[in-house]
Enzyme design. Structure first.
Site, PDB file in Angstrom:
ATOM      1  CG  ASN A  90     -12.160  -2.985   1.123  1.00 18.94           C
ATOM      2  OD1 ASN A  90     -11.326  -3.762   1.579  1.00 18.94           O
ATOM      3  ND2 ASN A  90     -11.836  -1.983   0.328  1.00 18.94           N
ATOM      4  CD  GLU A  97      -0.964  -6.111  -6.104  1.00 17.60           C
ATOM      5  OE1 GLU A  97      -1.882  -6.913  -6.373  1.00 17.60           O
ATOM      6  OE2 GLU A  97      -1.153  -4.883  -5.975  1.00 17.60           O
ATOM      7  CE1 TYR A 139      -3.818  -2.114  -0.276  1.00 19.58           C
ATOM      8  CE2 TYR A 139      -3.580  -2.681   2.035  1.00 19.58           C
ATOM      9  CZ  TYR A 139      -4.223  -2.837   0.817  1.00 19.58           C
ATOM     10  OH  TYR A 139      -5.272  -3.728   0.695  1.00 19.58           O
ATOM     11  CG  HIS A 179      -5.518  -6.477  -2.976  1.00 22.49           C
ATOM     12  ND1 HIS A 179      -5.296  -5.149  -3.229  1.00 22.49           N
ATOM     13  CD2 HIS A 179      -4.689  -7.162  -3.805  1.00 22.49           C
ATOM     14  CE1 HIS A 179      -4.352  -5.036  -4.163  1.00 22.49           C
ATOM     15  NE2 HIS A 179      -3.961  -6.241  -4.523  1.00 22.49           N
TER      16      HIS A 179
HETATM   17  N1  UDP Z   1      -8.776   2.371   2.221  1.00 26.39           N
HETATM   18  C1  UDP Z   1      -9.348   3.048   3.276  1.00 26.39           C
HETATM   19  N2  UDP Z   1      -9.768   4.345   3.094  1.00 26.39           N
HETATM   20  C2  UDP Z   1      -9.650   4.977   1.884  1.00 26.39           C
HETATM   21  C3  UDP Z   1      -9.062   4.289   0.814  1.00 26.39           C
HETATM   22  C4  UDP Z   1      -8.633   2.975   1.011  1.00 26.39           C
HETATM   23  O1  UDP Z   1      -9.461   2.509   4.381  1.00 26.39           O
HETATM   24  O2  UDP Z   1     -10.065   6.142   1.755  1.00 26.39           O
HETATM   25  C5  UDP Z   1      -8.323   0.971   2.414  1.00 26.39           C
HETATM   26  C6  UDP Z   1      -9.304  -0.071   1.851  1.00 26.39           C
HETATM   27  O3  UDP Z   1      -9.211  -1.240   2.666  1.00 26.39           O
HETATM   28  C7  UDP Z   1      -8.729  -0.302   0.473  1.00 26.39           C
HETATM   29  C8  UDP Z   1      -7.225  -0.248   0.749  1.00 26.39           C
HETATM   30  O4  UDP Z   1      -7.093   0.789   1.718  1.00 26.39           O
HETATM   31  O5  UDP Z   1      -9.127  -1.561  -0.065  1.00 26.39           O
HETATM   32  C9  UDP Z   1      -6.379   0.045  -0.471  1.00 26.39           C
HETATM   33  O6  UDP Z   1      -6.839   1.216  -1.096  1.00 26.39           O
HETATM   34  P1  UDP Z   1      -6.884   1.338  -2.682  1.00 26.39           P
HETATM   35  O7  UDP Z   1      -7.066   2.791  -2.987  1.00 26.39           O
HETATM   36  O8  UDP Z   1      -5.725   0.642  -3.300  1.00 26.39           O
HETATM   37  O9  UDP Z   1      -8.261   0.592  -3.056  1.00 26.39           O
HETATM   38  P2  UDP Z   1      -8.567  -0.851  -3.711  1.00 26.39           P
HETATM   39  O10 UDP Z   1      -7.561  -1.062  -4.808  1.00 26.39           O
HETATM   40  O11 UDP Z   1      -8.463  -1.875  -2.609  1.00 26.39           O
HETATM   41  O12 UDP Z   1      -9.975  -0.742  -4.228  1.00 26.39           O
HETATM   42 MG    MG Z   2      -5.528  -0.838  -4.751  1.00 23.65          MG
END
Ligand code: UDP
Ligand code: MG
Length: 134
Positions: A112, A126, A49, A115
């Site tokens: 959520n 990854e 992340y 991933h």
């Molecule tokens: N996340 C969060 N708040 C935010 C954005 C992301 O808690 O405003 C968390 C959420 O669990 C998310 C993860 O960080 O799945 C990774 O964020 P990303 O933007 O990569 O989203 P994804 O690819 O998982 O949709």
């Molecule tokens: Mg992501």
């Protein structure tokens, strides 16, 4: 054949949703090519992340992601990266729609359940991070 890296997050396992989520992946027509249970730590999460490390909520993401084991999977199939993102659903809770994994099972943005890699390049990085190196 395209492949993507999928991770069932700690809440998915704690809530015993792994079977249902894997069924959705298989129903779409994808193959689970490899899978392993992992316990993540802050170091690997800072890599995975890296785009979020400066956000105020990053410590919360770390606490969530180390709160239990995760199930990392290599999922293969036609357009697997985009296809998985479609069945996973949107990142932000306000954008999530019913019929997606997040839309049907998650109730906030952070916890959520799942991933999925956001590009073919991320998928290969990854897979290297969670399968080759450990
Ligand atoms: N996340 C969060 N708040 C935010 C954005 C992301 O808690 O405003 C968390 C959420 O669990 C998310 C993860 O960080 O799945 C990774 O964020 P990303 O933007 O990569 O989203 P994804 O690819 O998982 O949709
Ligand atoms: Mg992501």
């Amino acid at each position: 054949m395209e492949r993507t890296c999928i991770i069932l997050k700690p809440d998915a396992l704690k809530r015993r949703l792994a079977g249902k989520i894997i069924s959705r992946i298989e129903d779409k027509g994808y193959i689970i090519a490899d899978a392993r249970m992992l316990r993540l730590d802050e170091a690997i999460l800072r890599e995975h992340y890296s785009h979020l490390v400066d956000k105020p909520f990053f410590p919360d993401i770390v606490a969530y992601m180390v709160s239990g084991p995760v199930l990392a999977m290599i999922v293969e199939g036609e357009n697997a990266v985009l296809g998985m993102r479609q069945i996973i659903g949107a990142t932000h809770f306000e954008d999530v729609t019913a019929g997606t994994i997040r839309g049907d099972y998650a109730f906030n943005t952070e916890q959520n359940l799942i991933h999925g890699s956001d590009s073919k390049e991320s998928a290969e990085l990854e897979i290297e991070r969670f399968f080759a190196r450990r």
